[in-house]
Design a protein around this motif. Structure first.
Motif, PDB file in Angstrom:
ATOM      1  N   GLU A 156       0.688  -1.187   0.109  1.00  0.00           N
ATOM      2  CA  GLU A 156      -0.175  -0.152  -0.018  1.00  0.00           C
ATOM      3  C   GLU A 156       0.834   1.216   0.158  1.00  0.00           C
ATOM      4  O   GLU A 156       0.501   2.431  -0.112  1.00  0.00           O
ATOM      5  CB  GLU A 156      -0.836  -0.059   1.133  1.00  0.00           C
ATOM      6  N   LYS A 157       2.122   1.247   0.444  1.00  0.00           N
ATOM      7  CA  LYS A 157       3.053   2.173   0.499  1.00  0.00           C
ATOM      8  C   LYS A 157       3.934   2.048  -0.673  1.00  0.00           C
ATOM      9  O   LYS A 157       3.677   1.811  -1.557  1.00  0.00           O
ATOM     10  CB  LYS A 157       3.663   2.257   1.804  1.00  0.00           C
ATOM     11  N   ASN A 158       5.282   2.432  -0.076  1.00  0.00           N
ATOM     12  CA  ASN A 158       6.393   2.413  -1.151  1.00  0.00           C
ATOM     13  C   ASN A 158       7.152   1.051  -1.265  1.00  0.00           C
ATOM     14  O   ASN A 158       7.230   0.402  -0.342  1.00  0.00           O
ATOM     15  CB  ASN A 158       7.359   3.299  -0.999  1.00  0.00           C
ATOM     16  N   VAL A 159       7.131   0.615  -2.507  1.00  0.00           N
ATOM     17  CA  VAL A 159       8.050  -0.512  -3.032  1.00  0.00           C
ATOM     18  C   VAL A 159       8.998  -0.307  -3.716  1.00  0.00           C
ATOM     19  O   VAL A 159       8.937   0.745  -4.736  1.00  0.00           O
ATOM     20  CB  VAL A 159       7.054  -1.620  -3.727  1.00  0.00           C
ATOM     21  N   PHE A 160      10.302  -0.764  -3.422  1.00  0.00           N
ATOM     22  CA  PHE A 160      11.588  -0.400  -4.131  1.00  0.00           C
ATOM     23  C   PHE A 160      11.877  -1.500  -5.050  1.00  0.00           C
ATOM     24  O   PHE A 160      11.771  -2.768  -4.862  1.00  0.00           O
ATOM     25  CB  PHE A 160      12.648  -0.567  -3.290  1.00  0.00           C
ATOM     26  N   PHE A 161      12.000  -1.214  -6.369  1.00  0.00           N
ATOM     27  CA  PHE A 161      12.423  -1.854  -7.464  1.00  0.00           C
ATOM     28  C   PHE A 161      14.009  -1.677  -8.038  1.00  0.00           C
ATOM     29  O   PHE A 161      14.353  -0.605  -8.158  1.00  0.00           O
ATOM     30  CB  PHE A 161      11.590  -1.811  -8.791  1.00  0.00           C
ATOM     31  N   LYS A 162      14.689  -2.808  -7.686  1.00  0.00           N
ATOM     32  CA  LYS A 162      16.321  -2.743  -8.323  1.00  0.00           C
ATOM     33  C   LYS A 162      16.131  -2.160  -9.710  1.00  0.00           C
ATOM     34  O   LYS A 162      15.652  -2.942 -10.376  1.00  0.00           O
ATOM     35  CB  LYS A 162      16.910  -3.854  -7.804  1.00  0.00           C
ATOM     36  N   GLN A 163      16.863  -1.170  -9.950  1.00  0.00           N
ATOM     37  CA  GLN A 163      17.310  -0.718 -11.389  1.00  0.00           C
ATOM     38  C   GLN A 163      17.660  -1.719 -12.160  1.00  0.00           C
ATOM     39  O   GLN A 163      17.360  -1.890 -13.533  1.00  0.00           O
ATOM     40  CB  GLN A 163      18.029   0.448 -11.466  1.00  0.00           C
ATOM     41  N   ASP A 164      18.672  -2.576 -11.920  1.00  0.00           N
ATOM     42  CA  ASP A 164      19.388  -3.830 -12.548  1.00  0.00           C
ATOM     43  C   ASP A 164      18.049  -4.837 -12.969  1.00  0.00           C
ATOM     44  O   ASP A 164      18.496  -5.639 -13.656  1.00  0.00           O
ATOM     45  CB  ASP A 164      20.547  -4.297 -12.367  1.00  0.00           C
ATOM     46  N   LYS A 165      17.150  -4.862 -12.489  1.00  0.00           N
ATOM     47  CA  LYS A 165      16.056  -5.487 -12.685  1.00  0.00           C
ATOM     48  C   LYS A 165      15.016  -5.291 -13.942  1.00  0.00           C
ATOM     49  O   LYS A 165      13.994  -5.691 -14.232  1.00  0.00           O
ATOM     50  CB  LYS A 165      15.390  -6.256 -11.434  1.00  0.00           C
ATOM     51  N   VAL A 166      15.093  -3.783 -13.821  1.00  0.00           N
ATOM     52  CA  VAL A 166      14.109  -3.020 -14.945  1.00  0.00           C
ATOM     53  C   VAL A 166      14.522  -3.177 -16.478  1.00  0.00           C
ATOM     54  O   VAL A 166      15.634  -2.688 -16.596  1.00  0.00           O
ATOM     55  CB  VAL A 166      13.770  -1.821 -14.293  1.00  0.00           C
ATOM     56  N   ILE A 167      13.616  -3.314 -17.060  1.00  0.00           N
ATOM     57  CA  ILE A 167      13.901  -3.160 -18.515  1.00  0.00           C
ATOM     58  C   ILE A 167      13.528  -2.122 -19.210  1.00  0.00           C
ATOM     59  O   ILE A 167      14.470  -1.473 -19.760  1.00  0.00           O
ATOM     60  CB  ILE A 167      13.166  -4.508 -19.363  1.00  0.00           C
ATOM     61  N   SER A 168      12.298  -1.583 -18.413  1.00  0.00           N
ATOM     62  CA  SER A 168      12.219  -0.192 -19.091  1.00  0.00           C
ATOM     63  C   SER A 168      10.988   0.551 -18.192  1.00  0.00           C
ATOM     64  O   SER A 168      10.222  -0.313 -17.365  1.00  0.00           O
ATOM     65  CB  SER A 168      11.298  -0.142 -20.612  1.00  0.00           C
ATOM     66  N   MET A 169      10.827   1.894 -18.070  1.00  0.00           N
ATOM     67  CA  MET A 169       9.943   2.547 -17.423  1.00  0.00           C
ATOM     68  C   MET A 169       9.220   3.469 -18.424  1.00  0.00           C
ATOM     69  O   MET A 169       9.981   4.298 -19.068  1.00  0.00           O
ATOM     70  CB  MET A 169      10.523   3.337 -16.479  1.00  0.00           C
TER      71      MET A 169
END
Length: 103
Positions: free
Chosen positions: A62-75
């Motif tokens: 419900e609040k903030n969730v952190f996503f590691k940049q090295d696991k992200v393909i695109s935003m």
């Protein structure tokens, strides 16, 4: 490589992860290590088509969730119709389709 700031805090964004999972939510912050999303949701296919579901079943998202940049393909900035649906799904304010006073 020069990285331009593309999104502002509060923008509704779609994050595509290496796992193929698509997350959408409000951007809280971004740095070299993490993208922080508030109230992240995913898309699931139901009997009547696409629908939102919580990002995690057992975690408090419900609040903030952190996503590691090295696991992200695109935003990407989320399409307006989907962003509007996200706002409706996560808002505690009830709005009327009709103008005027609700009685």
């Amino acid at each position: 490589m020069l990285k331009e700031k593309t999104y502002e805090k509060g923008d509704i964004v779609t994050v595509y992860l290496q796992t193929g999972q698509e997350i959408l939510g409000k951007l809280d912050s971004e740095d070299d290590n993490y993208i922080v999303i508030t109230k992240p949701l995913t898309i699931a296919m139901g009997p009547k088509g696409a629908m939102f579901q919580t990002f995690t079943v057992t975690g408090d998202s419900e609040k903030n969730v952190f996503f590691k940049q090295d696991k992200v393909i695109s935003m990407l900035k989320t399409r307006k119709d989907t962003a509007d649906s996200y706002q409706t799904a996560t808002s505690t304010i009830i709005t009327s389709d009709k103008g005027g006073l609700i009685t």
